[in-house]
Design an enzyme around this catalytic site. Structure first.
Site, PDB file in Angstrom:
ATOM      1  N   ASP A  99      13.895  50.473 -10.751  1.00  0.00           N
ATOM      2  CA  ASP A  99      12.636  49.743 -10.816  1.00  0.00           C
ATOM      3  C   ASP A  99      11.519  50.780 -10.764  1.00  0.00           C
ATOM      4  O   ASP A  99      11.107  51.227  -9.692  1.00  0.00           O
ATOM      5  CB  ASP A  99      12.538  48.759  -9.650  1.00  0.00           C
ATOM      6  CG  ASP A  99      11.276  47.905  -9.698  1.00  0.00           C
ATOM      7  OD1 ASP A  99      10.312  48.313 -10.379  1.00  0.00           O
ATOM      8  OD2 ASP A  99      11.254  46.851  -9.044  1.00  0.00           O
ATOM      9  N   GLU A 192      10.134  50.095   2.355  1.00  0.00           N
ATOM     10  CA  GLU A 192      10.076  49.163   1.222  1.00  0.00           C
ATOM     11  C   GLU A 192      10.758  47.904   1.723  1.00  0.00           C
ATOM     12  O   GLU A 192      11.943  47.688   1.522  1.00  0.00           O
ATOM     13  CB  GLU A 192      10.779  49.769  -0.001  1.00  0.00           C
ATOM     14  CG  GLU A 192      10.492  49.012  -1.286  1.00  0.00           C
ATOM     15  CD  GLU A 192      11.412  47.830  -1.476  1.00  0.00           C
ATOM     16  OE1 GLU A 192      11.128  46.746  -0.900  1.00  0.00           O
ATOM     17  OE2 GLU A 192      12.409  47.981  -2.187  1.00  0.00           O
ATOM     18  N   GLU A 201      14.346  37.553   3.351  1.00  0.00           N
ATOM     19  CA  GLU A 201      15.152  38.526   4.099  1.00  0.00           C
ATOM     20  C   GLU A 201      14.470  38.986   5.396  1.00  0.00           C
ATOM     21  O   GLU A 201      15.115  39.594   6.240  1.00  0.00           O
ATOM     22  CB  GLU A 201      15.547  39.741   3.259  1.00  0.00           C
ATOM     23  CG  GLU A 201      16.464  39.393   2.111  1.00  0.00           C
ATOM     24  CD  GLU A 201      16.881  40.612   1.290  1.00  0.00           C
ATOM     25  OE1 GLU A 201      17.939  40.549   0.662  1.00  0.00           O
ATOM     26  OE2 GLU A 201      16.141  41.618   1.284  1.00  0.00           O
ATOM     27  N   HIS A 341      11.950  44.381 -10.086  1.00  0.00           N
ATOM     28  CA  HIS A 341      13.189  43.698  -9.698  1.00  0.00           C
ATOM     29  C   HIS A 341      12.914  42.478  -8.826  1.00  0.00           C
ATOM     30  O   HIS A 341      13.785  41.626  -8.658  1.00  0.00           O
ATOM     31  CB  HIS A 341      14.139  44.664  -8.980  1.00  0.00           C
ATOM     32  CG  HIS A 341      13.813  44.926  -7.548  1.00  0.00           C
ATOM     33  ND1 HIS A 341      12.804  45.789  -7.158  1.00  0.00           N
ATOM     34  CD2 HIS A 341      14.338  44.427  -6.408  1.00  0.00           C
ATOM     35  CE1 HIS A 341      12.752  45.824  -5.834  1.00  0.00           C
ATOM     36  NE2 HIS A 341      13.659  45.002  -5.359  1.00  0.00           N
TER      37      HIS A 341
END
Length: 401
Positions: A99, A192, A201, A341
């Site tokens: 990405d 990240e 998440e 992504h």
């Protein structure tokens, strides 16, 4: 799988989707010209297949007798175990590294702002392969502590050694919440952490924990701002393919599945030509100041139609910013920007809204962690339209799993 027409340029390969949560749906965009940086990248499959020879199995069983086997029941695994297991496979890291929007932005932030990193102690939260740690070390960091909970930490150690940074980068395997750093404080935390829909998440809470425990008072968080946006799209063709499909499956009524399909947001690349309304800012998060509870919120929205059209879905996307740099840096995951992504998150509406230019869809979105699994997200959407051709008011619920 269905394809959109005239998709934005995508830098995604088909590898790396084994990490997606159960129930997630992915559409593959039409492949166009890829970035120059990816031309030399070789494709590889991430599908591991375990092959068994029944005759060999029988021979082993006969020679060994009745072995003592200790089984770990699947139910003994927590959602966190499955989460970290998914990041042990190289496929997801390949997808993220390829990405270019994501990885080059972080590289530019670090290399073009070496004054931030020179002789500083850096903590890399969720280091993965260690790519951000390597960038920081090359930019002059005094030491980098790369924390990774999955088995990819073992690979990261090898990568650090292979590139000659063992004296600068220390890879620590474990959960941030359960380990101790060799130093009392760090100058910079880089991570990240963003997931689909920004918050899927729930890695943000891990970054906030690290911030509160280890970051010096005048320390730097990278990135330090994140914003979530909402817009509306026309999407008749694909909604017909993915949702209305269940009404008649080879002559059988399977419409009971339709409700479940509607409740699952779709991670997908949206063609900018499908956008019907303006984009509305839902929430801006200041990572340096926010608390974990701030990631659950209710935000109002007003989406104004920019043309006469139908609306089949709302679409969420996010931007991130690095405001501590010499000049403002960041990237967007929106449909008008180069695809990443993360793609966008599509929430299909039960109603097909007929809008005329200038008419408004008003409502609110409530976002909260799922109580059973805080890595999942529950979304409540309230919307209404009082237009010349359409009047509707509805509440819908979505679950990102």
């Amino acid at each position: 799988m269905g394809r959109r027409k005239n998709n934005n340029n995508s830098n995604q390969s088909s590898a790396g989707f084994s990490h997606l949560p159960q129930g997630s749906k992915i559409r593959f965009a039409d492949k166009e010209d890829e970035d120059e940086a990816l031309k030399d990248a070789s494709g590889c499959s991430n599908h591991d297949e375990s092959m068994c020879d029944p005759e060999l199995d029988k021979a082993v069983d006969d020679s060994m007798g009745e072995p003592e086997v200790s089984f770990i029941a699947a139910d003994d695994k927590t959602s966190a175990d499955y989460y970290f297991d998914s990041y042990s496979h190289f496929g997801i890291h390949e997808e993220m590294l390829k990405d270019v929007v994501r990885t080059k932005t972080y590289q530019n932030v670090i290399y073009q702002n070496q004054f931030l990193f020179k002789d500083k102690i850096v903590l890399d939260v969720g280091a993965g392969t260690g790519i951000l740690s390597l960038f920081c070390a090359k930019a002059g960091a005094q030491h980098v502590y790369a924390v990774e909970c999955s088995d990819m930490a073992d690979m990261a150690k090898e990568i650090v050694e292979a590139n000659g940074f063992s004296n600068v980068i220390t890879v620590l395997k474990g959960k941030i919440e359960e380990l101790e750093l060799p130093v009392p404080k760090v100058d910079i935390i880089i991570s990240e952490w963003m997931g689909y829909f920004l918050l899927f998440e729930n890695m943000l809470n891990t970054v906030l924990y690290a911030r509160d425990k280890w970051l010096v008072d005048d320390g730097v968080l990278l990135p330090d701002k994140a914003s979530l946006y909402l817009t509306a799209i026309e999407d008749a063709e694909y909604k017909e393919d993915k949702i209305e499909f269940w009404n008649n499956v080879y002559g059988f009524d399977m419409s009971c599945i339709k409700k479940q399909a509607m409740m699952e947001p779709l991670v997908d690349t949206v063609d900018q030509n499908q956008i019907v309304t303006n984009s509305q800012l839902l929430k801006t998060m200041d990572i340096s100041k926010m608390t974990p509870g701030d990631a659950s919120f209710t935000a109002p929205f007003k989406l104004v139609a920019e043309r006469d059209d139908f609306i089949h879905a709302l679409v969420a996307y996010f931007d991130v910013s690095f405001t501590k740099c010499h000049k403002l840096m960041g990237f967007s995951t929106g449909p008008r920007s180069r695809s990443t992504h993360w793609k966008q998150t599509v929430l299909y509406l039960e109603d097909v809204l007929t809008v005329c230019q200038g008419e408004s869809i008003v409502g609110s979105m409530t976002v909260a962690q799922n109580k059973k699994n805080p890595r999942d997200i529950d979304i409540m959407l309230k919307y209404s339209l009082n237009g010349r051709r359409c009047t509707v008011s509805r509440v819908q619920y979505y679950k990102m799993r």
